[in-house]
Design an enzyme around this catalytic site. Structure first.
Site, PDB file in Angstrom:
ATOM      1  N   SER A 135     -10.329  10.357  27.377  1.00 31.47           N
ATOM      2  CA  SER A 135     -11.395   9.825  26.530  1.00 31.47           C
ATOM      3  C   SER A 135     -11.103  10.061  25.061  1.00 31.47           C
ATOM      4  O   SER A 135     -10.332  10.941  24.685  1.00 31.47           O
ATOM      5  CB  SER A 135     -12.706  10.521  26.878  1.00 31.47           C
ATOM      6  OG  SER A 135     -12.584  11.890  26.528  1.00 31.47           O
ATOM      7  N   LYS A 136     -11.785   9.239  24.270  1.00 28.36           N
ATOM      8  CA  LYS A 136     -11.681   9.304  22.808  1.00 28.36           C
ATOM      9  C   LYS A 136     -12.039  10.673  22.274  1.00 28.36           C
ATOM     10  O   LYS A 136     -11.541  11.099  21.254  1.00 28.36           O
ATOM     11  CB  LYS A 136     -12.695   8.319  22.218  1.00 28.36           C
ATOM     12  CG  LYS A 136     -12.156   6.982  21.865  1.00 28.36           C
ATOM     13  CD  LYS A 136     -12.918   6.399  20.697  1.00 28.36           C
ATOM     14  CE  LYS A 136     -14.146   5.681  21.187  1.00 28.36           C
ATOM     15  NZ  LYS A 136     -14.391   4.378  20.834  1.00 28.36           N
ATOM     16  N   ARG A 137     -12.980  11.329  22.967  1.00 28.06           N
ATOM     17  CA  ARG A 137     -13.472  12.602  22.474  1.00 28.06           C
ATOM     18  C   ARG A 137     -12.351  13.651  22.439  1.00 28.06           C
ATOM     19  O   ARG A 137     -12.325  14.529  21.597  1.00 28.06           O
ATOM     20  CB  ARG A 137     -14.615  13.086  23.365  1.00 28.06           C
ATOM     21  CG  ARG A 137     -15.724  13.782  22.648  1.00 28.06           C
ATOM     22  CD  ARG A 137     -17.023  13.651  23.429  1.00 28.06           C
ATOM     23  NE  ARG A 137     -16.890  14.154  24.786  1.00 28.06           N
ATOM     24  CZ  ARG A 137     -16.965  15.442  25.109  1.00 28.06           C
ATOM     25  NH1 ARG A 137     -17.179  16.343  24.183  1.00 28.06           N
ATOM     26  NH2 ARG A 137     -16.831  15.839  26.364  1.00 28.06           N
TER      27      ARG A 137
END
Ligand code: GLU
Length: 520
Positions: free
Chosen positions: A257-259
């Site tokens: 994920s981007k996070r």
């Protein structure tokens, strides 16, 4: 097993709705390698029947991302091919035709249930403790009269596939045989009430019509495979082989994920990641060559790559490994290319005019000589450039204390004087001159160099002073040494201190030579 002697037809089938995801590019890469390995063809098929989410710009940027990465395809919306059109939105008539066939043969039926009725059905199933709810199949049992009544009412309908009882087997080229109970699927929708095909229906039909021999895609599609196989069987169309590549996970094993990581190709590009580094990084996510080789070029990979060496278990994204690959790739770049990339990053950051003036380019050549080896991304150059350009320098408190001695301060002052006397800072014989000056103040060579470096950069290591001097330039050297001396002479505590015009008052050290450094 797959026969690599026969040309394989493979496809990459993105639904371009935004950023190109790194997982998608890996899928595209693996497909590309299979096509090139076997002298087959890579098809780029745009799955754009979800009109709301799709835009022509996202299709164009997806293609630009794939090209930047180095991939090319043999058939696709832009290059054509005999199995086109390659945009699903341009194939709607085909899906209509096949859906009618299944309707007429009784394998598919019209479902008139409204969203509210379907909701109520799910709620009722959950109340009975069923977690994986599914369609009950009630419209399959409608009498002719009930059907006619719904039609009369003008109810919208979708087309559902009547799932046969039994078990499905997917003989996956990577995962081996995987079984599914058909009962779990429920009669699924193949044509939406709005008229378009669902993903499963369109993908299955197109894989057959485009004569795809191996469908290689992400593991998240494994559960779609029995559904697609059922459709093809009902239509009497050729089934491809399937290969599901493992998921890519964050280091904490959550879904990539981007996070946690960079996932968009555009972002990699703007961070100054080179395609050749991303290639090494991605090809090793879920595949290994069987030895400890890590560096590959796109040209040599088709020969080494094989489905047999794709892993069954998920791949863990390793950001450090990508940085290391990128560092190696940057080191291999011809200096003019590296200079152009740094210049454009600086221009974007507002540190350089466009076009760059000649002296700035010469300065960059020096910068690359000094720091080129340590860059992991082009982006790393920006804080370096900023630190060199700043009038301020941050010196750790303990190091500052080491500078607090009369001899050191006099020595630094003499170095400052020496710099002031030079008309050109490039090519100075510093390894001779600085120890010579240091001798006068009783400083050893090593200590002398350390003090100069610390006063100029606040760092223990770094490029040779012969590069650092011209990079900083006459004025900054004078200013930094002056500010340190001024601070130490007036003693303002042990905190790491930001010097500069906006911080400490600037007082040249010359002229206070005879004062005791501890007098303040
Ligand atoms: N359009 C689907 C996706 O982007 C393709 C899945 C497939 O390869 O069948 O996930």
């Amino acid at each position: 097993m797959i026969d690599y002697q026969r040309p394989l037809r493979v496809r990459y089938a993105p639904s371009p709705t935004g950023q190109t995801h790194v997982g998608g590019v890996r899928t595209a890469l693996f497909n590309y390698l299979l096509a090139r390995k076997t002298g087959g063809a890579l098809i780029l098929r745009v799955e754009d029947t979800d009109e709301e989410r799709h835009s022509p710009q996202s299709e164009a940027s997806m293609m630009a991302d794939l090209r930047w990465f180095g991939l090319s395809w043999d058939e696709g919306p832009d290059v054509g091919g005999v199995f086109g059109p390659y945009r699903q939105s341009e194939r709607l008539g085909l899906y209509d035709g096949y859906s009618r066939e299944l309707l007429e043969s009784g394998t598919a039926y019209r479902c008139y249930c409204t969203p509210d009725e379907l909701d109520a059905e799910r709620t009722e199933q959950r109340a009975r403790g069923i977690v994986a709810t599914k369609y009950s199949g009630r419209c399959r049992r409608l009498s002719a009269a009930q059907r006619a009544a719904f039609e009369e009412e003008g109810r919208k309908w979708s087309l559902r596939f009547h799932v046969p009882p039994g078990r499905s087997e997917v003989d996956d080229l990577i995962k081996g045989k995987v079984h599914f109970e058909n009962d779990a699927f429920g009669d699924f929708i193949m044509m939406k009430s709005t008229g378009g095909p669902t993903y499963n229906f369109a993908a299955a039909v197109d894989d057959a019509l485009m004569q795809v021999s191996v469908v290689l895609r992400g593991d998240e599609h494994l559960a779609n495979t029995p559904v697609q196989m059922m459709l093809l069987q009902a239509l009497g169309l050729q089934q491809p082989r399937y290969a599901h590549v493992p998921l890519i996970l964050n280091e904490d094993h959550s879904k990539l994920s981007k996070r946690h990581n960079t996932v968009g190709i555009e972002e990699y590009r703007s961070q100054g990641v080179l395609p050749e580094a991303l290639l090494n990084h991605l090809v090793l996510l879920g595949w290994s060559p069987g030895d400890d080789r890590e560096e590959f070029t796109l040209a040599e990979l088709p020969e080494i790559f094989s489905l047999e060496r794709i892993h069954k278990s998920p791949a863990i994204y390793n950001a450090d490994r990508l940085r290391a690959f990128n560092q190696r790739a940057l080191r291999k770049l011809p200096p003019p290319q590296l200079r152009a990339m740094i210049a454009s990053a600086m221009q974007e950051a507002g540190f350089l005019e466009n076009p760059a003036p000649e002296p700035a380019l010469r300065w960059l050549d020096l910068f690359i000589e000094a720091y080129g080896e340590e860059l992991h991304t082009i982006g790393d150059a920006i804080p370096r450039v900023k630190a060199l350009r700043d009038e301020a320098v941050v010196v750790p408190a303990l190091e500052l204390e080491r500078l607090r001695s009369r001899d050191v301060l006099f020595y630094l002052d003499a170095v400052s004087q020496y710099v002031d006397d030079q008309s050109e800072l490039r090519g100075l014989p510093l390894s001779h001159d600085l120890p010579e000056i240091a001798k006068e103040f009783g400083l050893k060579k090593k200590e002398a160099f350390h003090c100069v470096r610390m006063a100029l950069t606040g760092e223990k290591g770094g490029p040779p002073l012969t590069l650092l001097f011209p990079l900083l330039g006459h004025d900054r050297i004078m200013m930094r040494i002056g500010a340190i001396s001024s601070h130490l002479l007036h003693g303002r505590g042990l905190e790491p201190i930001k010097y500069g015009p906006d911080g400490q008052p600037f007082e040249p050290i010359r002229g206070v030579k005879s004062e005791s450094p501890d007098s303040a």
